[in-house]
Motif scaffolding. Structure first.
Motif, PDB file in Angstrom:
ATOM      1  N   LEU A  33       4.462  66.029   9.595  1.00 31.58           N
ATOM      2  CA  LEU A  33       3.607  65.533   8.511  1.00 31.58           C
ATOM      3  C   LEU A  33       3.473  66.560   7.398  1.00 31.58           C
ATOM      4  CD1 LEU A  33       1.598  63.370   7.425  1.00 31.58           C
ATOM      5  CD2 LEU A  33      -0.211  64.591   8.672  1.00 31.58           C
ATOM      6  N   VAL A  34       3.669  66.099   6.161  1.00 33.37           N
ATOM      7  CA  VAL A  34       3.348  66.881   4.974  1.00 33.37           C
ATOM      8  C   VAL A  34       2.013  66.366   4.441  1.00 33.37           C
ATOM      9  CG1 VAL A  34       4.010  67.515   2.629  1.00 33.37           C
ATOM     10  CG2 VAL A  34       5.782  67.202   4.378  1.00 33.37           C
ATOM     11  N   LEU A  35       1.011  67.242   4.410  1.00 35.96           N
ATOM     12  CA  LEU A  35      -0.304  66.892   3.871  1.00 35.96           C
ATOM     13  C   LEU A  35      -0.439  67.536   2.500  1.00 35.96           C
ATOM     14  CD1 LEU A  35      -3.129  65.654   4.178  1.00 35.96           C
ATOM     15  CD2 LEU A  35      -3.834  67.755   5.338  1.00 35.96           C
ATOM     16  N   ASP A  36      -0.538  66.719   1.479  1.00 35.22           N
ATOM     17  CA  ASP A  36      -0.542  67.199   0.095  1.00 35.22           C
ATOM     18  C   ASP A  36      -1.979  67.243  -0.435  1.00 35.22           C
ATOM     19  OD1 ASP A  36      -0.057  67.814  -2.542  1.00 35.22           O
ATOM     20  OD2 ASP A  36       1.510  66.302  -2.818  1.00 35.22           O
ATOM     21  N   LEU A  37      -2.501  68.470  -0.617  1.00 32.82           N
ATOM     22  CA  LEU A  37      -3.847  68.668  -1.165  1.00 32.82           C
ATOM     23  C   LEU A  37      -3.801  69.292  -2.557  1.00 32.82           C
ATOM     24  CD1 LEU A  37      -5.692  70.094   1.996  1.00 32.82           C
ATOM     25  CD2 LEU A  37      -5.640  67.731   1.188  1.00 32.82           C
ATOM     26  N   ARG A  38      -2.658  69.265  -3.187  1.00 33.54           N
ATOM     27  CA  ARG A  38      -2.543  69.842  -4.526  1.00 33.54           C
ATOM     28  C   ARG A  38      -3.407  69.061  -5.513  1.00 33.54           C
ATOM     29  NH1 ARG A  38       3.855  69.731  -5.257  1.00 33.54           N
ATOM     30  NH2 ARG A  38       3.409  67.653  -4.379  1.00 33.54           N
TER      31      ARG A  38
ATOM     32  N   LEU B  35       9.583  70.088   3.612  1.00 27.19           N
ATOM     33  CA  LEU B  35      10.506  69.423   4.525  1.00 27.19           C
ATOM     34  C   LEU B  35      11.397  70.435   5.225  1.00 27.19           C
ATOM     35  CD1 LEU B  35      11.548  66.326   2.352  1.00 27.19           C
ATOM     36  CD2 LEU B  35      10.067  66.341   4.372  1.00 27.19           C
ATOM     37  N   GLU B  36      11.835  71.434   4.486  1.00 28.41           N
ATOM     38  CA  GLU B  36      12.668  72.478   5.061  1.00 28.41           C
ATOM     39  C   GLU B  36      11.950  73.202   6.201  1.00 28.41           C
ATOM     40  OE1 GLU B  36      13.962  76.904   3.592  1.00 28.41           O
ATOM     41  OE2 GLU B  36      14.208  75.286   2.132  1.00 28.41           O
TER      42      GLU B  36
END
Length: 399
Positions: A241-246, A392-393
């Protein structure tokens, strides 16, 4: 003591100081309408403390040339505003009826305005983040921009709530913001207000069965939206999971803590310490989604998003990628004064699980990875976002 102290002031003193008590108190004579009135010591001390304010109010109401134009309610509201402002904390403010209603509307998730969340940074009124899809974002306003004027009126960091009120308004109306951006100079942005509907969570499956969730802010609906997003992604058998808080300016602490509980093992998520040294702790249980996690943060990640990011970092439950966060480690409480107004007051500092207060410092990611300069002021799709590609990397190496 002024001999013209009015009866109403004495009554107000009785109400404000809650003088109903079961024990006897000493009494003192106080000058009153040419004579003397016996009051308790508590009441006397109260009147003595605010004697100057009462005297000034008496002088102005009796001496001002256009006496008929005096609005006593505005004078009282002005006195309260000045008293709170004198603390010097831009997050501690008295909210009039309009401001109070607007604050409540924001936490509910919809309001009319341009879609900017602001904060104080280095003494300046700074854009923490534009809200996704808002007129401000579409016009090109970015995190870190400094607001100098609203409709030609100069605004400072002490005017945060005033600025918010001025920027909000009826759908279809116009507001002009004067913005300074480092390296770009000063520019006027003419914005048309819109209904800002805060859908705070969106999700997608990226390559190699990796899930992506972006949280744009934390309001009353965010946790439920996050639960639904996780459920939807897990049904698609995501492996990470990528969680994006930007550019997430924060919001409700409860929403942030509830989401953290889904991502962390058992332990302390965050704790606060108030002005009496009282400690309050929020904890997670042992249940969590149990997949590799990467969190994206930047200088627009603030407050509740920093609580979530800080807990993930301290637990080593995921890898933080991006740039240093905003650095707002203060907790506010909103108190309803039961007449349509309220007070927002900073009541505590919060600390990450390892005991760090990030106020004014921010959180440094595990991997510092900034957006290329040529992309910073442009809309970048998820598939072409360099920071997401980096996430992702990292995730692929963990799966």
């Amino acid at each position: 003591m002024d001999k013209k102290v009015k009866l109403k002031h004495a009554i107000v003193a009785l109400i404000v100081t809650n003088l109903i008590t079961a024990v006897a108190v000493s009494v003192l004579p106080i000058p009153f309408f040419g004579g003397k009135r016996i009051v308790s010591k508590v009441e006397y001390d109260f009147l003595k403390k605010y004697e100057k304010m009462f005297r000034v109010e008496n002088i102005v109401t009796n001496s001002y040339v256009d006496k008929q134009n005096i609005d006593e309610k505005k004078m009282i509201d002005g006195a309260i505003t000045g008293m709170v402002d004198a603390i010097g904390d831009p997050y501690t403010v008295y909210l009039d009826k309009k401001q109070f209603e607007e604050l409540l509307t924001q936490t509910r998730g919809t309001y009319g305005g341009v879609g900017i969340v602001v904060g104080e940074k280095d003494g300046k009124l700074t854009v923490v983040a534009p809200i996704e899809g808002s007129p401000a974002e579409k016009a090109g306003i970015r995190s870190g921009d400094i607001i100098l004027k609203v409709d030609g009126k100069e605004i400072t960091a002490r005017d945060i709530d005033k600025a918010v009120t001025m920027m909000r308004g009826k759908e279809g109306t116009k507001v002009v913001l004067t913005i300074y951006r480092e390296g770009k100079g000063v520019k006027n942005y003419e914005l048309i207000r819109d209904v800002i509907v805060l859908k705070t969570v969106k999700n997608k499956v990226l390559s190699d069965n990796i899930g992506y969730i972006r949280i744009s802010s934390f309001d009353e609906n965010t946790f439920k939206e996050f639960e639904n997003a996780i459920d939807e992604l897990q049904k698609k058998n995501i492996k990470g999971l990528v969680l994006d808080l930007r550019d997430n300016p924060g919001g409700l602490l409860e929403a942030s803590v509830n989401i953290a509980d889904m991502l962390l093992p058992q332990g302390t998520i965050v704790y606060t310490i108030d002005n009496n040294g009282k400690k309050e702790v929020w904890k997670s249980d042992s249940k969590n989604i149990g997949i590799p996690l990467v969190v994206l943060v930047n200088e627009g990640s603030a407050s509740a998003s920093e609580i979530l990011a800080g807990a993930i970092r301290d637990f080593k439950a995921g890898t933080l990628i991006g740039t240093k966060t905003f650095g707002k480690g203060l907790v506010q409480n909103v108190i309803d004064l039961k007449d349509g107004t309220g007070v927002k007051v900073t009541i505590a500092r919060y600390y990450t699980p390892k005991g760090e207060c990030i106020q004014g410092k921010g959180i440094i990611p595990d991997i510092i990875y900034d957006m290329p300069k040529e992309l910073k002021d442009k809309e970048v799709s998820i598939d072409n976002d360099p920071q997401i590609k980096k996430a992702l990397e990292i995730l692929k190496s963990k799966i």
